[in-house]
Enzyme design. Structure first.
Site, mmCIF file in Angstrom:
data_model
loop_
_atom_site.group_PDB
_atom_site.id
_atom_site.type_symbol
_atom_site.label_atom_id
_atom_site.label_comp_id
_atom_site.label_asym_id
_atom_site.label_seq_id
_atom_site.Cartn_x
_atom_site.Cartn_y
_atom_site.Cartn_z
ATOM 1 N N ILE A 180 -12.409 8.102 -35.171
ATOM 2 C CA ILE A 180 -13.259 7.972 -33.987
ATOM 3 C C ILE A 180 -12.903 9.120 -33.042
ATOM 4 O O ILE A 180 -11.750 9.272 -32.653
ATOM 5 C CB ILE A 180 -13.010 6.612 -33.272
ATOM 6 C CG1 ILE A 180 -13.079 5.434 -34.268
ATOM 7 C CG2 ILE A 180 -13.953 6.430 -32.093
ATOM 8 C CD1 ILE A 180 -14.440 4.996 -34.661
ATOM 9 N N ARG A 196 4.084 -9.556 -31.558
ATOM 10 C CA ARG A 196 5.329 -9.620 -30.787
ATOM 11 C C ARG A 196 5.022 -9.361 -29.322
ATOM 12 O O ARG A 196 3.894 -9.045 -28.972
ATOM 13 C CB ARG A 196 6.265 -8.517 -31.267
ATOM 14 C CG ARG A 196 5.566 -7.164 -31.240
ATOM 15 C CD ARG A 196 6.482 -6.000 -31.500
ATOM 16 N NE ARG A 196 5.769 -4.834 -31.957
ATOM 17 C CZ ARG A 196 5.139 -3.954 -31.185
ATOM 18 N NH1 ARG A 196 5.135 -4.103 -29.874
ATOM 19 N NH2 ARG A 196 4.504 -2.924 -31.692
HETATM 20 P P1 ADP Z 1 0.403 2.476 -35.436
HETATM 21 O O1 ADP Z 1 0.525 1.056 -35.886
HETATM 22 O O2 ADP Z 1 1.044 3.460 -36.363
HETATM 23 O O3 ADP Z 1 0.806 2.674 -33.993
HETATM 24 P P2 ADP Z 1 -2.447 2.188 -34.792
HETATM 25 O O4 ADP Z 1 -3.409 1.722 -35.803
HETATM 26 O O5 ADP Z 1 -2.017 1.218 -33.745
HETATM 27 O O6 ADP Z 1 -1.155 2.829 -35.523
HETATM 28 O O7 ADP Z 1 -3.021 3.472 -34.051
HETATM 29 C C1 ADP Z 1 -2.264 4.186 -33.082
HETATM 30 C C2 ADP Z 1 -3.128 5.207 -32.388
HETATM 31 O O8 ADP Z 1 -3.672 6.121 -33.350
HETATM 32 C C3 ADP Z 1 -4.341 4.649 -31.677
HETATM 33 O O9 ADP Z 1 -4.062 4.183 -30.387
HETATM 34 C C4 ADP Z 1 -5.247 5.877 -31.643
HETATM 35 O O10 ADP Z 1 -4.816 6.796 -30.651
HETATM 36 C C5 ADP Z 1 -4.986 6.492 -33.002
HETATM 37 N N1 ADP Z 1 -5.952 5.959 -34.014
HETATM 38 C C6 ADP Z 1 -5.785 4.920 -34.855
HETATM 39 N N2 ADP Z 1 -6.885 4.706 -35.628
HETATM 40 C C7 ADP Z 1 -7.783 5.637 -35.250
HETATM 41 C C8 ADP Z 1 -9.133 5.967 -35.661
HETATM 42 N N3 ADP Z 1 -9.757 5.301 -36.635
HETATM 43 N N4 ADP Z 1 -9.756 6.988 -35.030
HETATM 44 C C9 ADP Z 1 -9.145 7.715 -34.059
HETATM 45 N N5 ADP Z 1 -7.891 7.464 -33.634
HETATM 46 C C10 ADP Z 1 -7.207 6.458 -34.216
#
Ligand code: ADP
Length: 445
Positions: free
Chosen positions: A203, A292
């Protein structure tokens, strides 16, 4: 209610849990590694046991030492904080097998939601929008290329067991994708002992918005509104706030309702966070659940007037939530600044060392959650968070002004910190107008 709880963590979150317990009349048992021996926050516990050497694998991640400390310390429950064993379903199960209440979700719900691919399935069944992507794990390169062609580049390769941004790779074309798949799988295998990866549409220019939820063991689920954690560096949060100022109210309400639906569908209990990305047109997509308490929980506590850690304990002890959704307010504006011992001039490398001078801010609207003190030695073994500055004022404008004033009062000498970066962020017009996305920090500085 429990009489005695073991806190299976260190630093600011260990102190946060001990403070909650003290207010509830619950005794605490702390555990510490050799690197944390003598830290002042341990004095807040009724008893403290050394559980091993400095590396986390020899202490804070060592289940057996922690279970042994629970038995010697004669506790009824264990609070895992965040990080370390907090989302480890095997540890949660082991606690229950030993008749120790794990203050968090049931291990089965944790395992289902901790795996990102299975969490996406649950979200879909709860009619919560997910980022377009592969149905399940990628089994071979050809399949990945086919799906990427369908959803369109750029795509993001993600580890199903992922966390902390590990095992994540952006692919802007087929060549990137083929290379990235191998690298991401290797990184995931190394970090999580699970090489499974899947694809999501990348995205562009999103905001990160997450919903705080609370669920008891009697089927009651409420949300405590949302947090905006768009200010990130390398996918790690730097500044968090509540409410999400840039979102129309209708979208805020829809996201919060979607989070509650997901939690109800999964049978999840205790405190948790449902994370979403929001695109520039305000379409929102589920990304993951954090099973958590989170680092940024205080901003939700301040706007809703609740104590989330105390609720975690009460729910784990079997109490019913007496919060009614309609009565949970979202008052004023709260901002949290993570203060890390990192060197902004050296790619934010950890800056361990001794704090030679410390002056903490105060005054109206200022809360400090920190375990450090003058003369405190920041060990090099753990994360670099030395404290959190959390500000709550009636309007966002006032909150920003108070946060800047508090940052000016904040003095930490002896180690490098992220305070200068926080000042730059809070005084930047794009932050003030809330016209930012998750790539803002890296693009701007
Ligand atoms: P983690 O568990 O490794 O922290 P997340 O799925 O929570 O990974 O994603 C962390 C960050 O990565 C998000 O807040 C965003 O900034 C980026 N991100 C994750 N998925 C997407 C996506 N599909 N498109 C763009 N950015 C993403």
């Amino acid at each position: 209610m429990f009489q005695r709880i073991l806190v299976a963590n260190r630093g600011e979150i260990a102190l946060r849990v001990m403070r909650a317990c003290r207010e509830m009349g619950i005794q605490t048992v702390a555990v510490f590694s050799e690197a944390d021996r003598g830290a002042h926050y341990l004095d807040s516990a009724d008893e403290a046991f050394c559980i091993g050497n400095a590396p986390a694998s020899d202490s804070y991640l060592d289940y057996k030492q922690i279970i042994a400390a629970c038995e010697v310390g004669n506790v009824e429950a264990v609070h895992p904080g965040y990080g370390f064993l907090s989302e480890n379903a095997a540890f949660a199960e082991m606690c229950r097998d030993c008749n120790i209440e794990f203050i968090g979700p049931h291990h089965e719900a944790m395992a289902k939601l901790g795996d990102k691919v299975s969490a996406r399935e649950i979200a879909k069944s709860a009619k919560v929008p997910v980022v377009p992507g592969t149905e399940g794990l990628i089994s071979d390169e050809a399949e990945a290329v086919k799906v990427a062609g369908e959803i369109g580049y750029p795509v993001l390769i993600k580890a199903t067991a992922g966390g902390g941004g590990k095992g994540m790779r952006v692919a802007r074309n087929e060549m990137n994708l083929k290379q990235g798949l191998k690298q991401a799988a290797q990184e995931a295998e190394k970090a999580f002992a699970n090489p499974g990866v899947y694809l999501e549409k990348y995205i562009e220019a999103p905001r990160h918005v997450e919903v705080q939820v609370l669920a008891d063991n009697h089927g009651n689920v409420v949300h405590l509104w949302e947090r905006d954690c768009t200010m990130q560096r390398k996918h790690q949060k730097v500044v968090e706030e509540s409410p999400a100022y840039a979102l129309p109210n209708k979208v805020r309400e829809e996201i919060c309702k979607a989070a509650v639906r997901l939690v109800k569908t999964s049978g999840y209990t205790n405190a948790g966070t449902v994370e979403f990305l929001v695109d520039p047109d305000h379409n929102f997509y589920f990304i993951e659940v954090n099973a958590r308490i989170q680092v940024e929980h205080p901003v939700s506590e301040l706007v809703t007037g609740t104590d989330l850690v105390q609720w975690q304990i009460r729910v784990a002890a079997g109490e019913k939530l007496d919060l009614k959704q309609k009565q949970i307010p979202c008052n004023g504006s709260a901002i949290e600044i993570r203060i890390n011992a990192e060197d902004p001039d050296n790619d934010f490398r950890g800056s361990p060392g001794t704090i030679t001078k410390l002056r903490l801010p105060g005054g109206p609207g200022v809360r400090i959650d920190s375990h450090v003190h003058e003369g405190y030695r920041i060990p090099p073994y753990y994360d670099s968070l030395i404290g959190k500055l959390i500000v709550h004022r009636p309007t966002r404008e006032q909150t920003i002004a108070t946060t800047l004033r508090a940052l000016d009062e904040f003095v930490v000498e002896g180690v490098k910190t992220t305070i200068p970066l926080a000042r730059k962020i809070l005084s930047h017009p794009a932050f003030v107008e809330s016209k930012v996305d998750t790539t803002f920090i890296e693009r701007t500085w």
